[in-house]
Design an enzyme around this catalytic site. Structure first.
Site, PDB file in Angstrom:
ATOM      1  N   PRO A   2       0.769  -1.227   0.000  1.00 29.41           N
ATOM      2  CA  PRO A   2       0.000   0.000   0.000  1.00 29.41           C
ATOM      3  C   PRO A   2       0.810   1.293   0.000  1.00 29.41           C
ATOM      4  CG  PRO A   2      -0.068  -1.042   2.170  1.00 29.41           C
ATOM      5  CD  PRO A   2       0.989  -1.700   1.368  1.00 29.41           C
ATOM      6  N   GLU A   3       0.749   1.997  -1.101  1.00 30.67           N
ATOM      7  CA  GLU A   3       1.051   3.427  -1.123  1.00 30.67           C
ATOM      8  C   GLU A   3      -0.271   4.112  -1.447  1.00 30.67           C
ATOM      9  OE1 GLU A   3       4.550   4.612  -3.268  1.00 30.67           O
ATOM     10  OE2 GLU A   3       5.563   2.723  -2.820  1.00 30.67           O
TER      11      GLU A   3
END
Length: 278
Positions: A2-3
């Site tokens: 997750p970015e």
DNA sequence: ACCCGTGTTCGCTG
DNA sequence: TCAGCGAACACGGG
């Protein structure tokens, strides 16, 4: 995982799955993810309506009714977290928290490494949370102001790539997007932040937004949001959608002459075209 | 077996 | 006092 783009996908999915639904039962048994680590604390969500799920950088902010006593849930996916929707008899591996909804679906936070965090926020007063208060502007929501970047970086000797990972500078830029944006802006990731020119900062601001939007578009094409409304992440059979990230040894996609290099800055893998980024 | 990892925080150092 | 850095967290995959 997750970015910012992955968390934005999670926000879209959770909005479709959960907003307007009532939580029948919320549990997070024996996990480090829920802080404070009280196994029963998530019961505070039982019977509440999900009013909204918003994203700020890499954080998801849940608002749960009722209106007189709103409750917030701060959720960060850490390094390996995912929100998944499953049938009750089909839980995912590494489920750290589960929200059973009134439509029979169960929404799980799956997180093998347990770097993710869930925090209950009384009154949904997220601004009082230190994790939220120190976040800088969100590139998708607020855009990127190059002059503000310049002010923040004027006295920083850190490499610009390392500075970009500071969530108080821009909220949501992670290790992949930092390399991608610097490649797009033709800036050497090792350059001291204070020595990046105003013109380069303008390119960088546009590049951050462009890279994030490009990644989001690739996720959509790659079926992350598919017809069954299930999450399927790209690494599960998808192609690398990035220009330079994890492409060491391959030809630069822009100049088509140099070879993409990998180096390590402040302990993090960094990718660049040595011919174009100066 | 060994190394690597899309994030964040803590503690040490100069 | 503080910016900057390495370690730690914890586990799966190559």
């Amino acid at each position: 995982m997750p970015e910012l783009p992955e968390v934005e996908v999670a926000r879209i999915n959770l909005t479709r799955w959960a907003v307007g639904r009532t939580i029948a039962a919320a549990r997070a048994p024996r996990t480090r993810v829920l802080r404070p680590a009280s196994p029963q604390a998530l019961r505070a969500l039982d019977g509440r309506v999900v009013l909204s799920v918003e994203r700020l950088g890499k954080a998801l902010l849940w608002r749960l009714g009722d209106a007189e006593r709103p409750l917030g849930l701060y959720a960060h996916l850490g390094m390996t977290g995912k929100w998944l929707r499953r049938r009750p008899d089909d839980p995912p591996s590494h489920s750290r928290a589960r929200l059973t909804l009134d439509d029979g679906w169960v929404v799980h936070l799956s997180d093998p490494r347990m770097f993710g965090r869930l925090l209950l926020v009384p009154g949904a007063r997220f601004a009082e949370l230190a994790e939220v208060a120190r976040l800088g502007p969100d590139p998708l929501r607020d855009g990127v102001d190059p002059a503000r970047l310049g002010q923040r970086l004027a006295r920083s000797r850190r490499a610009i790539k390392v500075a970009l990972l500071d969530q108080s500078l821009l909220a949501g830029v992670g290790n992949i997007q930092a390399s991608e944006a610097l490649f797009r802006a033709r800036i050497d990731p090792r350059r001291p932040a204070s020595e990046v020119s105003a013109a380069a900062l303008r390119r960088l601001g546009a590049a951050v937004t462009a890279s994030i939007e490009h990644t989001l578009a690739a996720f959509r094409r790659g079926g992350v949001l598919d017809d069954r409304q299930e999450v399927r992440y790209l690494e599960e059979g998808g192609e690398n959608p990035f220009l330079v990230y994890d492409r060491a040894g391959q030809r630069c996609p822009r100049c088509r002459r140099a070879t993409i290099e990998r180096l390590v800055l402040s302990g993090r893998a960094t990718f660049l075209c040595p011919r174009e980024q100066r």
